[in-house]
Design an enzyme around this catalytic site. Structure first.
Site, PDB file in Angstrom:
ATOM      1  CE  LYS A 123       2.321  -2.356  -4.369  1.00 43.36           C
ATOM      2  NZ  LYS A 123       2.339  -2.105  -2.912  1.00 43.36           N
ATOM      3  N   GLY A 176      -4.623  -4.173  -3.713  1.00 44.81           N
ATOM      4  CA  GLY A 176      -5.544  -3.256  -3.991  1.00 44.81           C
ATOM      5  C   GLY A 176      -4.771  -2.166  -4.415  1.00 44.81           C
ATOM      6  CG  HIS A 177      -2.069  -2.014  -7.010  1.00 45.04           C
ATOM      7  ND1 HIS A 177      -1.162  -2.542  -7.817  1.00 45.04           N
ATOM      8  CD2 HIS A 177      -1.901  -2.682  -5.824  1.00 45.04           C
ATOM      9  CE1 HIS A 177      -0.350  -3.241  -7.238  1.00 45.04           C
ATOM     10  NE2 HIS A 177      -0.766  -3.370  -6.042  1.00 45.04           N
ATOM     11  CD  GLN A 221       0.641  -8.935  -2.836  1.00 43.58           C
ATOM     12  OE1 GLN A 221       1.322  -9.522  -3.589  1.00 43.58           O
ATOM     13  NE2 GLN A 221      -0.492  -8.645  -3.097  1.00 43.58           N
ATOM     14  CG  ASP A 260      -1.858  -1.099   1.364  1.00 40.62           C
ATOM     15  OD1 ASP A 260      -2.226  -1.690   0.170  1.00 40.62           O
ATOM     16  OD2 ASP A 260      -2.123  -1.617   2.405  1.00 40.62           O
TER      17      ASP A 260
HETATM   18  P1  GDP Z   1      -0.893   0.276  -3.436  1.00 39.71           P
HETATM   19  O1  GDP Z   1      -1.520  -0.970  -3.063  1.00 39.71           O
HETATM   20  O2  GDP Z   1       0.664   0.508  -3.330  1.00 39.71           O
HETATM   21  O3  GDP Z   1      -1.291   0.525  -4.982  1.00 39.71           O
HETATM   22  O4  GDP Z   1      -1.745   1.485  -2.421  1.00 39.71           O
HETATM   23  P2  GDP Z   1      -2.838   1.697  -2.245  1.00 39.71           P
HETATM   24  O5  GDP Z   1      -3.799   2.281  -3.433  1.00 39.71           O
HETATM   25  O6  GDP Z   1      -3.472   0.223  -1.326  1.00 39.71           O
HETATM   26  O7  GDP Z   1      -3.021   2.851  -0.967  1.00 39.71           O
HETATM   27  C1  GDP Z   1      -2.280   3.983  -1.132  1.00 39.71           C
HETATM   28  C2  GDP Z   1      -3.213   4.962  -0.858  1.00 39.71           C
HETATM   29  O8  GDP Z   1      -2.942   6.142  -0.704  1.00 39.71           O
HETATM   30  C3  GDP Z   1      -4.381   5.091  -1.903  1.00 39.71           C
HETATM   31  O9  GDP Z   1      -5.716   5.453  -1.198  1.00 39.71           O
HETATM   32  C4  GDP Z   1      -3.918   6.394  -2.880  1.00 39.71           C
HETATM   33  O10 GDP Z   1      -4.964   6.999  -3.543  1.00 39.71           O
HETATM   34  C5  GDP Z   1      -3.248   7.310  -1.686  1.00 39.71           C
HETATM   35  N1  GDP Z   1      -2.224   7.842  -1.964  1.00 39.71           N
HETATM   36  C6  GDP Z   1      -1.087   7.447  -3.130  1.00 39.71           C
HETATM   37  N2  GDP Z   1      -0.272   8.614  -3.247  1.00 39.71           N
HETATM   38  C7  GDP Z   1      -0.600   9.565  -2.117  1.00 39.71           C
HETATM   39  C8  GDP Z   1       0.049  10.660  -1.587  1.00 39.71           C
HETATM   40  O11 GDP Z   1       1.110  10.998  -2.110  1.00 39.71           O
HETATM   41  N3  GDP Z   1      -0.653  11.165  -0.745  1.00 39.71           N
HETATM   42  C9  GDP Z   1      -1.971  10.924  -0.050  1.00 39.71           C
HETATM   43  N4  GDP Z   1      -2.477  11.504   0.781  1.00 39.71           N
HETATM   44  N5  GDP Z   1      -2.454   9.827  -0.674  1.00 39.71           N
HETATM   45  C10 GDP Z   1      -1.944   9.083  -1.587  1.00 39.71           C
HETATM   46  P1  IMO Z   2      -0.948  -4.264  -2.133  1.00 37.76           P
HETATM   47  O1  IMO Z   2      -0.491  -4.614  -3.459  1.00 37.76           O
HETATM   48  C1  IMO Z   2      -1.228  -4.778   2.187  1.00 37.76           C
HETATM   49  C2  IMO Z   2      -1.000  -8.695   3.524  1.00 37.76           C
HETATM   50  C3  IMO Z   2      -2.301  -9.131   4.191  1.00 37.76           C
HETATM   51  C4  IMO Z   2      -1.587 -10.334   5.553  1.00 37.76           C
HETATM   52  C5  IMO Z   2      -0.452 -10.987   4.284  1.00 37.76           C
HETATM   53  C6  IMO Z   2      -0.893 -12.078   4.027  1.00 37.76           C
HETATM   54  O2  IMO Z   2      -2.155  -3.478  -2.229  1.00 37.76           O
HETATM   55  O3  IMO Z   2       0.128  -3.506  -1.638  1.00 37.76           O
HETATM   56  P2  IMO Z   2      -2.540 -12.825   1.652  1.00 37.76           P
HETATM   57  O4  IMO Z   2      -3.889 -12.715   1.225  1.00 37.76           O
HETATM   58  O5  IMO Z   2      -1.242 -12.340   0.779  1.00 37.76           O
HETATM   59  O6  IMO Z   2      -2.334 -14.358   2.180  1.00 37.76           O
HETATM   60  O7  IMO Z   2      -2.068 -12.011   3.124  1.00 37.76           O
HETATM   61  O8  IMO Z   2      -0.101 -10.108   3.495  1.00 37.76           O
HETATM   62  N1  IMO Z   2      -1.224  -8.263   2.167  1.00 37.76           N
HETATM   63  C7  IMO Z   2      -1.040  -6.921   2.041  1.00 37.76           C
HETATM   64  N2  IMO Z   2      -0.969  -5.874   2.737  1.00 37.76           N
HETATM   65  N3  IMO Z   2      -1.177  -4.748   0.757  1.00 37.76           N
HETATM   66  C8  IMO Z   2      -1.186  -5.564   0.076  1.00 37.76           C
HETATM   67  O9  IMO Z   2      -1.274  -5.580  -1.452  1.00 37.76           O
HETATM   68  C9  IMO Z   2      -1.398  -6.898   0.672  1.00 37.76           C
HETATM   69  N4  IMO Z   2      -1.496  -7.992   0.091  1.00 37.76           N
HETATM   70  C10 IMO Z   2      -1.466  -8.935   1.077  1.00 37.76           C
HETATM   71  O10 IMO Z   2      -2.908  -8.008   4.934  1.00 37.76           O
HETATM   72  O11 IMO Z   2      -1.052  -9.478   6.185  1.00 37.76           O
HETATM   73 MG    MG Z   3      -2.853  -1.804  -1.703  1.00 36.79          MG
END
Ligand code: GDP
Ligand code: IMO
Ligand code: MG
Length: 430
Positions: free
Chosen positions: A16, A40-41, A222, A13
């Site tokens: 990415k 979840g991107h 991840q 998270d």
């Molecule tokens: P990912 O899994 O690495 O793609 O990241 P996620 O989407 O799960 O979580 C990142 C969260 O931060 C999302 O809600 C994005 O919209 C948000 N986000 C990304 N870059 C920034 C930033 O620079 N500032 C803030 N406040 N939010 C951001």
């Molecule tokens: P993105 O791509 C954050 C965590 C789960 C759990 C562990 C194992 O959005 O960054 P799994 O379902 O893979 O067997 O869970 O890994 N986990 C993540 N945490 N972002 C993710 O993906 C994750 N994918 C798995 O919360 O602790």
């Molecule tokens: Mg994510």
């Protein structure tokens, strides 16, 4: 021409999705190499927020081809749902979507097994997303799995039944109760849909793109600290989340890897169980969660929040051979009284180390912090990194001096235009 890799350096998270979407115009092909619907991107633009789970984040750029590589575990039900949701928003991802025939299929019983294993672990549970990731990779490595290409076989139904019968025996041994019929109905329907997509030998497709000098970006899911080998085992995911995974998960030789973009938050988060030395259990942690909207994009769970952990970041930089760093969510720290950054861990015998020990159990590791002045500026008027306050530059330079890799991009918000490049960065020059 080489394949550039973008991956997260923390526990996932990091942002990415935002950055892959931002970089996508520089690449013709975006390829996912591991993980599955546990990811979840999030992408935000034109006042709309999109969350992608299995579809690569290049999907909103009209010219980008999006490849789901062989290293991925694919749930056809979730894929179909994702595609239909995008189509309802006026985007047709199927035009430029290619799925590897060698990607593993997540069966409904894999999801049930994930839940059964977690239930049996009680308070030692991993905190899995319950998408069936672990059991599907387990079958892959056990040479028992089903692959996307199998949906084209005449004996698909028989192969499926053999697997499911085995899974049912395991579920019975876990005393896990379930109702498989509705899940199987959705699965059968989604397999029919999967057959209509472009199912390809993705490694051959990518080799051909490389031969034609076409730029490719590999999108990690991840984060490095969730890697099956190097993460905080057993609190990890079941795939190779590091740069090496891009080679095996796409069929790309190491010599073809070019830039490795490592992205990290200006602080840390983790969702699910497992050690997190810099976790804040107080109101500051709550403040970060609130300001950063730190809730899982896949499960909605609140993310645990804490200060930036430099020994962990340094480890991830080295594991991945990161060539450029991107710092995300710097806006979330804006205006805080002061910030802390962990530079060392103190072990129970009083010694200090600046690397991750074999067993990163919280009770044995005490983070040693350096306190730094925070920044406070008008985020809406920030167009250029060089105009940002000295305290901001000190933070960036301190991190760079620790990990010895330049921070070339800073993100100040979720939207495409809330992204600033450092002058002289490889990206700015491209
Ligand atoms: P990912 O899994 O690495 O793609 O990241 P996620 O989407 O799960 O979580 C990142 C969260 O931060 C999302 O809600 C994005 O919209 C948000 N986000 C990304 N870059 C920034 C930033 O620079 N500032 C803030 N406040 N939010 C951001
Ligand atoms: P993105 O791509 C954050 C965590 C789960 C759990 C562990 C194992 O959005 O960054 P799994 O379902 O893979 O067997 O869970 O890994 N986990 C993540 N945490 N972002 C993710 O993906 C994750 N994918 C798995 O919360 O602790
Ligand atoms: Mg994510």
């Amino acid at each position: 021409m080489s394949v550039d890799v973008l991956l997260g350096l923390q526990w996932g998270d990091e942002g990415k999705g935002k950055i892959v979407d931002y970089l996508a115009p520089k690449y013709n092909v975006i390829a996912r190499f591991q993980g599955g619907p546990n990811a979840g991107h999030t992408l935000e633009f034109d006042q709309t927020k999109h969350v992608l789970h299995q579809i690569p984040s290049g999907v909103f750029r009209p010219d980008a081809k999006n490849v789901i590589g062989n290293g991925v575990v694919l749930d056809p039900v979730i894929l179909q749902k994702e595609i239909v949701e995008l189509q309802n928003k006026g985007v047709d991802p199927t035009r430029n979507l290619y799925v590897s025939k060698k990607a593993q299929l997540i069966l409904p019983t894999h999801r049930l097994l994930d839940a059964a294993y977690e239930q049996a672990k009680g308070d030692k549970k991993i905190g899995s997303t319950l998408k069936g990731i672990g059991p599907t990779y387990q079958d892959k490595i056990g040479r028992l799995g089903m692959r996307v290409g199998d949906v084209l076989r005449n004996d698909f139904a028989e192969l499926y039944q053999v697997r499911v019968d085995e899974h049912k025996k395991k579920l019975a041994s876990y005393n896990y109760s379930y109702d498989l019929a509705p899940l199987e109905q959705d699965f059968r329907q989604a397999v029919g849909f999967l057959k209509t997509l472009k199912l390809i030998d993705s490694e051959i497709y990518l080799h051909d793109q490389l031969d034609q000098q076409i730029p490719i970006l590999a999108e990690g899911a991840q984060g490095a600290l969730l890697d099956i080998d190097f993460g905080s085992y057993p609190f990890v995911t079941s795939s190779t989340t590091t740069a090496a995974g891009a080679c095996t998960g796409l069929g790309i030789a190491p010599r073809h890897i070019g830039e490795v973009f490592g992205i990290f938050k200006a602080y840390c988060t983790r969702v699910g169980s497992g050690p997190f030395p810099t976790e804040l259990h107080d109101s500051l942690g709550e403040e970060l969660r609130k300001k950063g909207s730190e809730f899982g994009a896949t499960t909605g769970r609140p993310r645990r929040c804490g200060w930036l952990d430099l020994p962990a970041l340094n480890y991830a930089v080295k594991l991945n051979g990161v060539t450029q760093l991107f710092m995300m969510k710097a806006d979330v720290l804006n205006g805080m009284d002061e910030i802390k950054v962990c530079t060392h861990y103190q072990l129970s015998d009083g010694s200090e180390i600046d690397y991750i020990p074999y067993d990163l159990r919280e009770e044995e590791v005490k983070p040693i912090y350096r306190t730094m002045e925070c920044w406070d500026f008008d985020l809406n008027a920030a167009d250029n990194i060089s105009d940002l306050p000295a305290s901001f530059h000190r933070y960036i330079e301190f991190i760079e001096s620790f990990v010895k890799v330049p921070i070339n991009l800073v993100s100040l918000g979720p939207k495409r235009n809330q992204t600033l490049l450092r002058q002289g960065s490889l990206l700015a020059d491209a």
